[in-house]
Design a protein around this motif. Sequence first.
Motif, PDB file in Angstrom:
ATOM      1  N   ALA A  42       0.820  -1.213   0.000  1.00 57.64           N
ATOM      2  CA  ALA A  42       0.000   0.000   0.000  1.00 57.64           C
ATOM      3  C   ALA A  42       0.857   1.268   0.000  1.00 57.64           C
ATOM      4  N   MET A  43       2.126   1.152   0.444  1.00 54.99           N
ATOM      5  CA  MET A  43       3.015   2.315   0.548  1.00 54.99           C
ATOM      6  C   MET A  43       3.961   2.450  -0.637  1.00 54.99           C
ATOM      7  N   LYS A  44       3.764   1.663  -1.697  1.00 54.09           N
ATOM      8  CA  LYS A  44       4.800   1.553  -2.725  1.00 54.09           C
ATOM      9  C   LYS A  44       5.013   2.814  -3.553  1.00 54.09           C
ATOM     10  N   LEU A  45       4.073   3.759  -3.557  1.00 57.61           N
ATOM     11  CA  LEU A  45       4.274   4.991  -4.325  1.00 57.61           C
ATOM     12  C   LEU A  45       4.923   6.097  -3.496  1.00 57.61           C
ATOM     13  N   HIS A  46       5.251   5.789  -2.244  1.00 53.00           N
ATOM     14  CA  HIS A  46       5.832   6.794  -1.348  1.00 53.00           C
ATOM     15  C   HIS A  46       7.324   6.534  -1.126  1.00 53.00           C
ATOM     16  N   TYR A  47       8.069   7.630  -0.928  1.00 62.18           N
ATOM     17  CA  TYR A  47       9.507   7.560  -0.676  1.00 62.18           C
ATOM     18  C   TYR A  47       9.830   8.521   0.465  1.00 62.18           C
ATOM     19  N   LEU A  48      10.598   8.052   1.437  1.00 63.14           N
ATOM     20  CA  LEU A  48      10.964   8.864   2.595  1.00 63.14           C
ATOM     21  C   LEU A  48      12.303   9.533   2.335  1.00 63.14           C
ATOM     22  N   LYS A  49      12.426  10.770   2.822  1.00 67.22           N
ATOM     23  CA  LYS A  49      13.634  11.542   2.553  1.00 67.22           C
ATOM     24  C   LYS A  49      14.174  12.133   3.851  1.00 67.22           C
ATOM     25  N   VAL A 212     -10.323   4.914   5.529  1.00 68.73           N
ATOM     26  CA  VAL A 212     -10.494   6.115   4.699  1.00 68.73           C
ATOM     27  C   VAL A 212      -9.164   6.836   4.491  1.00 68.73           C
ATOM     28  N   SER A 213      -8.104   6.352   5.149  1.00 71.59           N
ATOM     29  CA  SER A 213      -6.801   7.010   5.038  1.00 71.59           C
ATOM     30  C   SER A 213      -6.023   6.545   3.809  1.00 71.59           C
ATOM     31  N   ILE A 214      -6.598   5.643   3.029  1.00 71.93           N
ATOM     32  CA  ILE A 214      -5.947   5.158   1.818  1.00 71.93           C
ATOM     33  C   ILE A 214      -6.859   5.446   0.628  1.00 71.93           C
ATOM     34  N   LYS A 215      -6.253   5.820  -0.483  1.00 73.99           N
ATOM     35  CA  LYS A 215      -7.028   6.192  -1.672  1.00 73.99           C
ATOM     36  C   LYS A 215      -6.456   5.475  -2.891  1.00 73.99           C
ATOM     37  N   ARG A 216      -7.330   4.862  -3.649  1.00 70.37           N
ATOM     38  CA  ARG A 216      -6.894   4.228  -4.889  1.00 70.37           C
ATOM     39  C   ARG A 216      -6.673   5.288  -5.960  1.00 70.37           C
ATOM     40  N   VAL A 217      -5.587   5.145  -6.718  1.00 67.46           N
ATOM     41  CA  VAL A 217      -5.282   6.086  -7.798  1.00 67.46           C
ATOM     42  C   VAL A 217      -5.262   5.318  -9.117  1.00 67.46           C
ATOM     43  N   LYS A 218      -5.206   6.055 -10.199  1.00 67.77           N
ATOM     44  CA  LYS A 218      -5.197   5.403 -11.512  1.00 67.77           C
ATOM     45  C   LYS A 218      -3.928   4.570 -11.656  1.00 67.77           C
ATOM     46  N   GLY A 344      -0.953  -6.300  -4.864  1.00 67.63           N
ATOM     47  CA  GLY A 344      -0.056  -5.273  -5.375  1.00 67.63           C
ATOM     48  C   GLY A 344      -0.333  -4.846  -6.796  1.00 67.63           C
ATOM     49  N   ASN A 345      -1.466  -5.287  -7.361  1.00 68.98           N
ATOM     50  CA  ASN A 345      -1.787  -4.931  -8.750  1.00 68.98           C
ATOM     51  C   ASN A 345      -2.563  -3.625  -8.865  1.00 68.98           C
ATOM     52  N   LEU A 346      -3.078  -3.117  -7.739  1.00 78.76           N
ATOM     53  CA  LEU A 346      -3.726  -1.814  -7.713  1.00 78.76           C
ATOM     54  C   LEU A 346      -2.792  -0.828  -7.034  1.00 78.76           C
ATOM     55  N   ASP A 347      -3.021   0.440  -7.271  1.00 81.24           N
ATOM     56  CA  ASP A 347      -2.111   1.478  -6.762  1.00 81.24           C
ATOM     57  C   ASP A 347      -2.850   2.426  -5.830  1.00 81.24           C
ATOM     58  N   PHE A 348      -2.163   2.807  -4.729  1.00 82.32           N
ATOM     59  CA  PHE A 348      -2.792   3.612  -3.685  1.00 82.32           C
ATOM     60  C   PHE A 348      -1.840   4.693  -3.202  1.00 82.32           C
ATOM     61  N   VAL A 349      -2.421   5.703  -2.570  1.00 81.58           N
ATOM     62  CA  VAL A 349      -1.630   6.648  -1.781  1.00 81.58           C
ATOM     63  C   VAL A 349      -2.192   6.658  -0.370  1.00 81.58           C
ATOM     64  N   VAL A 350      -1.303   6.869   0.593  1.00 86.85           N
ATOM     65  CA  VAL A 350      -1.688   7.039   1.995  1.00 86.85           C
ATOM     66  C   VAL A 350      -1.341   8.466   2.428  1.00 86.85           C
ATOM     67  N   TYR A 351      -0.056   8.835   2.276  1.00 85.22           N
ATOM     68  CA  TYR A 351       0.334  10.222   2.551  1.00 85.22           C
ATOM     69  C   TYR A 351      -0.358  11.138   1.553  1.00 85.22           C
ATOM     70  N   GLU A 387      -2.626  14.849  -3.216  1.00 88.62           N
ATOM     71  CA  GLU A 387      -2.931  16.278  -3.337  1.00 88.62           C
ATOM     72  C   GLU A 387      -3.522  16.917  -2.083  1.00 88.62           C
ATOM     73  N   GLU A 388      -3.939  16.114  -1.102  1.00 90.55           N
ATOM     74  CA  GLU A 388      -4.467  16.703   0.136  1.00 90.55           C
ATOM     75  C   GLU A 388      -3.357  17.232   1.029  1.00 90.55           C
ATOM     76  N   GLY A 389      -2.115  16.778   0.797  1.00 92.90           N
ATOM     77  CA  GLY A 389      -0.976  17.372   1.483  1.00 92.90           C
ATOM     78  C   GLY A 389      -0.499  16.613   2.712  1.00 92.90           C
ATOM     79  N   LEU A 390       0.672  17.028   3.193  1.00 84.58           N
ATOM     80  CA  LEU A 390       1.338  16.379   4.316  1.00 84.58           C
ATOM     81  C   LEU A 390       2.004  17.415   5.203  1.00 84.58           C
ATOM     82  N   VAL A 391       1.938  17.171   6.524  1.00 83.87           N
ATOM     83  CA  VAL A 391       2.653  17.979   7.516  1.00 83.87           C
ATOM     84  C   VAL A 391       3.521  17.019   8.327  1.00 83.87           C
TER      85      VAL A 391
END
Length: 428
Positions: A42-49, A212-218, A344-351, A387-391
């Motif tokens: 579920a976190m595969k589109l995110h990268y920590l810096k 509700v904290s996870i959203k499916r993306v295209k 893992g065949n669908l894509d999501f964002v959490v952050y 697009e909802e953003g992160l703090v």
Amino acid sequence: MGRSQEQGQGQGPVHSIRLSTVGATRPTETGTTHEPTGLDLAMKLHYLKAAYIYSAETARDLTVRHLKEAMFMLFDQIAWTTGRFSRRDSGRPYIKCNDCGTRFVEGQCNLTVEEWLSKPDRSVDEFLVYHHPIGPELTFSPLIYVQMTRFKCGGLGLGLSWANIIGDAFSLFYAFNLWAKAITGEKIYAPTTPSIGERRFQSPNPTVKDPVSIKRVKPVGDLWVTPNDKKLANYCFNLVVADQISPHFPAKGDDSIPVFEILAGIIWKCIAKVRAEPKPVTVTIIKKDPNDLKLNAIRNSQVISSVSVDFPVAEATVEELVKAMGEAKDERCGIEEIGESCDGNLDFVVYGAKLTFLDLSGEDLFEAKVMGKSPESVYCNVEGIGEEGLVVVYAAAKSEERVVTVTLPEEEMERVKLEFKKFGLIAA
């Protein structure tokens, strides 16, 4: 394209980029694999810096060889993180532990550490983290990038871009601290990464079935980049707890002040004033799991919770918002199930699926000592935010301060900063 990617083309304050590869010294047994959990997927589109800046006094004598030799020692302990992703016949991603290595990036900066740190917006530290997403060829994509930036004075910037699918922010800090110890000459040891069964999040009493904290993306295919229609902007600043946070919350005897929750409440109000959202409103809170018994392990174990309110946030008191955060619902079990069910065949964002608050304030980022000296500054953020953003809230060099990194749609950022000024978070 983020700042750190732009610098790879020779733009920005960091130049003379050189790339090489670093890995473990001992070969991994042929056929070894590492299987991601549903939460990992579920976190595969995110990268920590993260970027750590050390003074010339501390780092002047440290060479590329010193840093690479210490990295060999680190990856001998966590060699699976130097592998590459592939897919099963079902499409499910997994890591082939083939010792392909981590990308090591060298760069130069014509400023001194003092000049660099004089910039009020610390998001400039994005230039110290070389980032490239996984894909489009999974078998050729490193999971970690390490950047060494030499400042004009001899000081050093050490930046990591870390694929969130292999582990959370607390895993990144753990790995960096091990590396820092190895640089200093200490012997290091990391326990074996738990099996997939041990890493799966299982709750006997799950509080949320439909998170509700996870959203499916295209679909993104094999190029793991969050698809956004809006351009995002970063802003980073320091503030003093006693002067800029505590006055917004009524003192109650000897009770400790919930600094993160108060700050999150203030920022939530500021953003709500700009967005004028209809109720109900939901945000996501991500924190360290206080009950995690396997702290020294590379994995995703962070608590991901949702907070929903049915009143106008812009008109609410900070105390009301802090109370609501105290009733956050842990959604990891539901996220784990979603990640597993789609293989893992669908894509999501959490952050950034909802406005997200990441609490790193309990981490002592300045224990990452090199040659006995703490970093002068540390910067943290996430790449691949919705697009909802992160703090992000984390420790500053001074214990009485906090650092805040905000990522929002570019069209909102200046208006939100005006609200920050009204609340006294930044100078007017």
